[in-house]
Every structure is written in structure tokens, then in C-alpha cells.
Design a protein around this motif. Structure first.
Motif, mmCIF file in Angstrom:
data_model
loop_
_atom_site.group_PDB
_atom_site.id
_atom_site.type_symbol
_atom_site.label_atom_id
_atom_site.label_comp_id
_atom_site.label_asym_id
_atom_site.label_seq_id
_atom_site.Cartn_x
_atom_site.Cartn_y
_atom_site.Cartn_z
ATOM 1 N N LEU A 1 0.829 -1.196 0.000
ATOM 2 C CA LEU A 1 0.000 0.000 0.000
ATOM 3 C C LEU A 1 0.869 1.254 0.000
ATOM 4 O O LEU A 1 1.923 1.295 0.626
ATOM 5 C CB LEU A 1 -0.899 0.006 1.233
ATOM 6 N N TRP B 1 0.263 5.455 0.491
ATOM 7 C CA TRP B 1 -0.586 6.619 0.693
ATOM 8 C C TRP B 1 -0.313 7.640 -0.412
ATOM 9 O O TRP B 1 0.848 7.888 -0.750
ATOM 10 C CB TRP B 1 -0.309 7.219 2.068
ATOM 11 N N TYR C 1 -4.268 13.356 0.968
ATOM 12 C CA TYR C 1 -5.390 13.540 1.876
ATOM 13 C C TYR C 1 -5.957 14.951 1.699
ATOM 14 O O TYR C 1 -5.296 15.853 1.181
ATOM 15 C CB TYR C 1 -4.978 13.302 3.330
ATOM 16 N N ASN D 1 -2.475 17.342 1.195
ATOM 17 C CA ASN D 1 -1.070 16.956 1.163
ATOM 18 C C ASN D 1 -0.926 15.787 0.200
ATOM 19 O O ASN D 1 -1.903 15.062 -0.075
ATOM 20 C CB ASN D 1 -0.566 16.575 2.558
ATOM 21 N N SER E 1 -7.863 8.511 15.578
ATOM 22 C CA SER E 1 -6.420 8.285 15.548
ATOM 23 C C SER E 1 -5.864 8.857 14.251
ATOM 24 O O SER E 1 -6.433 8.612 13.184
ATOM 25 C CB SER E 1 -6.135 6.790 15.636
ATOM 26 N N GLU F 1 -3.790 9.501 10.889
ATOM 27 C CA GLU F 1 -3.306 8.627 9.822
ATOM 28 C C GLU F 1 -3.832 7.198 9.995
ATOM 29 O O GLU F 1 -3.128 6.223 9.713
ATOM 30 C CB GLU F 1 -1.775 8.608 9.761
ATOM 31 N N THR F 2 -5.071 7.085 10.456
ATOM 32 C CA THR F 2 -5.745 5.786 10.535
ATOM 33 C C THR F 2 -6.931 5.825 9.601
ATOM 34 O O THR F 2 -7.706 6.774 9.615
ATOM 35 C CB THR F 2 -6.210 5.503 11.977
ATOM 36 N N TYR G 1 4.318 8.449 17.241
ATOM 37 C CA TYR G 1 2.947 8.176 16.802
ATOM 38 C C TYR G 1 2.651 6.685 16.877
ATOM 39 O O TYR G 1 3.521 5.850 16.633
ATOM 40 C CB TYR G 1 2.742 8.650 15.358
ATOM 41 N N SER H 1 -1.184 1.970 13.120
ATOM 42 C CA SER H 1 -2.439 1.274 12.865
ATOM 43 C C SER H 1 -2.102 0.038 12.047
ATOM 44 O O SER H 1 -1.081 0.000 11.354
ATOM 45 C CB SER H 1 -3.413 2.166 12.085
ATOM 46 N N TYR I 1 -3.644 -3.129 9.394
ATOM 47 C CA TYR I 1 -4.678 -3.502 8.433
ATOM 48 C C TYR I 1 -4.445 -4.928 7.975
ATOM 49 O O TYR I 1 -3.304 -5.346 7.778
ATOM 50 C CB TYR I 1 -4.655 -2.566 7.215
ATOM 51 N N TYR J 1 -5.872 0.123 16.039
ATOM 52 C CA TYR J 1 -5.467 1.515 15.929
ATOM 53 C C TYR J 1 -5.210 2.077 17.321
ATOM 54 O O TYR J 1 -5.660 1.523 18.334
ATOM 55 C CB TYR J 1 -6.513 2.360 15.195
ATOM 56 N N TYR K 1 -0.508 -4.910 7.084
ATOM 57 C CA TYR K 1 0.233 -3.679 6.878
ATOM 58 C C TYR K 1 0.117 -2.787 8.113
ATOM 59 O O TYR K 1 -0.963 -2.644 8.680
ATOM 60 C CB TYR K 1 -0.320 -2.899 5.681
ATOM 61 N N ASN L 1 0.743 1.243 9.479
ATOM 62 C CA ASN L 1 0.898 2.592 8.950
ATOM 63 C C ASN L 1 0.943 3.584 10.100
ATOM 64 O O ASN L 1 0.493 3.302 11.218
ATOM 65 C CB ASN L 1 -0.184 2.949 7.926
ATOM 66 N N ARG M 1 2.021 8.164 10.826
ATOM 67 C CA ARG M 1 2.402 9.436 10.214
ATOM 68 C C ARG M 1 3.877 9.348 9.841
ATOM 69 O O ARG M 1 4.624 8.614 10.470
ATOM 70 C CB ARG M 1 2.153 10.563 11.215
ATOM 71 N N ASN N 1 4.561 15.650 9.496
ATOM 72 C CA ASN N 1 3.531 16.234 8.648
ATOM 73 C C ASN N 1 2.373 15.266 8.521
ATOM 74 O O ASN N 1 2.526 14.053 8.667
ATOM 75 C CB ASN N 1 4.086 16.525 7.249
ATOM 76 N N HIS N 2 1.199 15.804 8.222
ATOM 77 C CA HIS N 2 0.039 14.942 8.006
ATOM 78 C C HIS N 2 0.232 14.251 6.662
ATOM 79 O O HIS N 2 -0.238 14.706 5.632
ATOM 80 C CB HIS N 2 -1.241 15.780 8.014
ATOM 81 N N LYS N 3 0.988 13.178 6.748
ATOM 82 C CA LYS N 3 1.387 12.454 5.559
ATOM 83 C C LYS N 3 1.528 11.005 5.964
ATOM 84 O O LYS N 3 2.329 10.678 6.826
ATOM 85 C CB LYS N 3 2.747 12.997 5.085
ATOM 86 N N GLY N 4 0.719 10.159 5.381
ATOM 87 C CA GLY N 4 0.720 8.767 5.793
ATOM 88 C C GLY N 4 1.887 7.998 5.229
ATOM 89 O O GLY N 4 2.443 8.351 4.188
ATOM 90 N N PHE O 1 3.109 3.700 4.919
ATOM 91 C CA PHE O 1 2.804 2.296 5.174
ATOM 92 C C PHE O 1 4.080 1.481 5.226
ATOM 93 O O PHE O 1 5.060 1.779 4.531
ATOM 94 C CB PHE O 1 1.910 1.730 4.065
ATOM 95 N N GLY P 1 5.937 -2.183 4.363
ATOM 96 C CA GLY P 1 5.903 -2.963 3.139
ATOM 97 C C GLY P 1 4.964 -4.164 3.169
ATOM 98 O O GLY P 1 4.701 -4.769 2.135
#
Lengths: 120, 109
Positions: free
Chosen positions: A45, A47, A50, A59, A103, A105-106, B30, B33, B35, B48, B86, B88, B90, B95-98, B100, B102
Motif C-alpha cells: 500500500l 498513501w 489527503y 497533502n 487516531s 493517519e488511521t 505516533y 495502525s 490492516y 489503531y 500492513y 501505517n 504518520r 507532517n500529516h502524511k501517511g 505504510f 511494506g
């Protein structure tokens, strides 16, 4: 129940454009941040982008910055991803996902995805 | 390359306990989470926050964290738990940027 339904995927040539849509239902769409996440065939996956609930903040992953634009229409309960200057490496299933309020980034709900294939 | 690192594959005997780990600098600040993704399906959130399960997720799934490592533990693995997992969080810049991991392919023997 929460539903996210993506559409707009397909086959496009390198350098071309495509606009993905995500129709949301079962929750107050305007209350939630939303994201796009992609998965290349047989890969993990990634990202992508968002957008905040009021569209004030967005972003992007470095891999798509300057080429992709995320937007939303809260009146239509819809999320979009405009993809320009597409490359072969953008080939993936694109998922629309709801950002959890509980939460950071969930992603608590995901659509089933739409396949984008970039090939000549 | 991911800022979060997972083992590519893990196996567990039916009914036994397995731990899947995720390492990264951002995990010092942080929570991760987790999945679950089965073939041909969208990912499903299983853990989470500190150690929270969404409604409908069996209590054999649990999460923990220490330093730069987050863990997903399945206590009493079932055949239906065979899937890709997976993590994941921040990204490490805050930054608000996800980002993951591998992914880890879990095989239930």
C-alpha cells in the motif's frame, strides 16, 4: 452503514489524464478528512493524498506531487482525484479511504478500489 | 522505500500465537495502525491507537508498542487470519502524511 464506492479507473496512455471519483454514504461526509491510497499490482500500500473536511488542507506523496490534485464536494458527498501526466508507475488499484477521527493517519473505512492502468 | 519496515513473511501453526512487527522512527512519536488484506479485497482496519479494535474485530488481535517498534499480536491464530498485514503511521517529519510498511504475508500452517 459506511460505503465508499470508487469509479473512473481505466486504461490510459503515458502522459494522459484521468479523474477518479469516490461516492460516500452512511456517514456525515463533511465531518471527515479523506484520503486516496494506491496499490500497484502485487505490491504494498502507498498513501497518495489527503484532504481536510473543509478542503482547507491537502497533502501529497512526493511521488505524485505536482501531477495529482485531490478535491471534494461535500454537497455531493464525493471525493475526487485528478491525475495528470500519468506514468507507468502510477498503475495501481486506487482506494478511497475515510480518515478516522479517533487516531491520526488511521483509515477506518475503505472502498473496493478502482484500477488505473497506464500503458501505451 | 517505506519509512516503516516489516518482515516480508511470517508463519504460525494453527491455534498458536504470532507477533508481526513494524519498525520506524515515527513510531517513537505516533501509534501505528494495522490492516488486514486478503487476496482481491480492500484492506480492513484491525488495530489503531494504543491498542484499540474496531467493532467486529476478534479480540485475538492486539497491538503494542515500544520505542521505534509496533507489534500486532494474534493469540490463537485461525485459518481465516491468513492474509497480508500492513502497518501505517504518520511520516517521521510529523507532517500529516501517511506512510505504510511494506507488508507481512502471514501463513497459518
Amino acid at each position: 452503514q459506511v460505503q465508499l464506492v470508487e469509479s473512473g479507473g481505466g486504461l490510459v496512455k503515458p502522459g494522459g489524464s484521468l479523474r477518479l471519483s469516490c461516492a460516500a454514504s452512511g456517514f456525515t461526509f463533511s465531518d471527515y478528512y479523506m484520503s486516496w491510497i494506491r496499490q500497484a499490482p502485487g505490491k504494498g500500500l502507498e498513501w497518495v493524498s489527503y484532504i481536510s473536511s473543509s478542503s482547507s488542507y491537502t497533502n501529497y506523496a512526493d511521488s505524485v506531487k505536482g501531477r495529482f490534485t485531490i478535491s471534494r464536494d461535500n454537497a455531493k458527498n464525493s471525493l475526487y482525484l485528478q491525475m495528470n501526466s500519468l506514468r507507468a508507475e502510477d498503475t495501481a488499484v486506487y482506494y478511497c479511504a475515510r480518515d478516522s477521527m479517533l487516531s491520526s493517519e488511521t483509515f477506518d473505512y475503505w472502498g473496493q478500489g478502482t484500477l488505473v492502468t497506464v500503458s501505451s | 522505500s517505506s519509512e516503516l519496515t516489516q518482515d516480508p513473511a511470517v508463519s504460525v501453526a494453527l491455534g498458536q500465537t504470532v507477533r508481526i512487527t513494524c519498525q520506524g522512527d515515527s513510531l517513537r512519536s505516533y501509534y501505528a495502525s494495522w490492516y488486514q488484506q486478503k487476496p482481491g479485497q480492500a484492506p480492513v482496519l484491525v488495530i489503531y491507537g494504543k491498542n484499540n479494535r474496531p467493532s467486529g474485530i476478534p479480540d485475538r488481535f492486539s497491538g503494542s508498542s515500544s520505542g521505534n517498534t509496533a507489534s500486532l499480536t494474534i493469540t490463537g491464530a485461525q485459518a481465516e487470519d491468513e492474509a497480508d498485514y500492513y502497518c501505517n503511521s504518520r511520516d517521521s517529519s510529523g507532517n500529516h502524511k501517511g506512510v505504510f510498511g511494506g507488508g507481512t504475508k502471514l501463513t497459518v500452517l
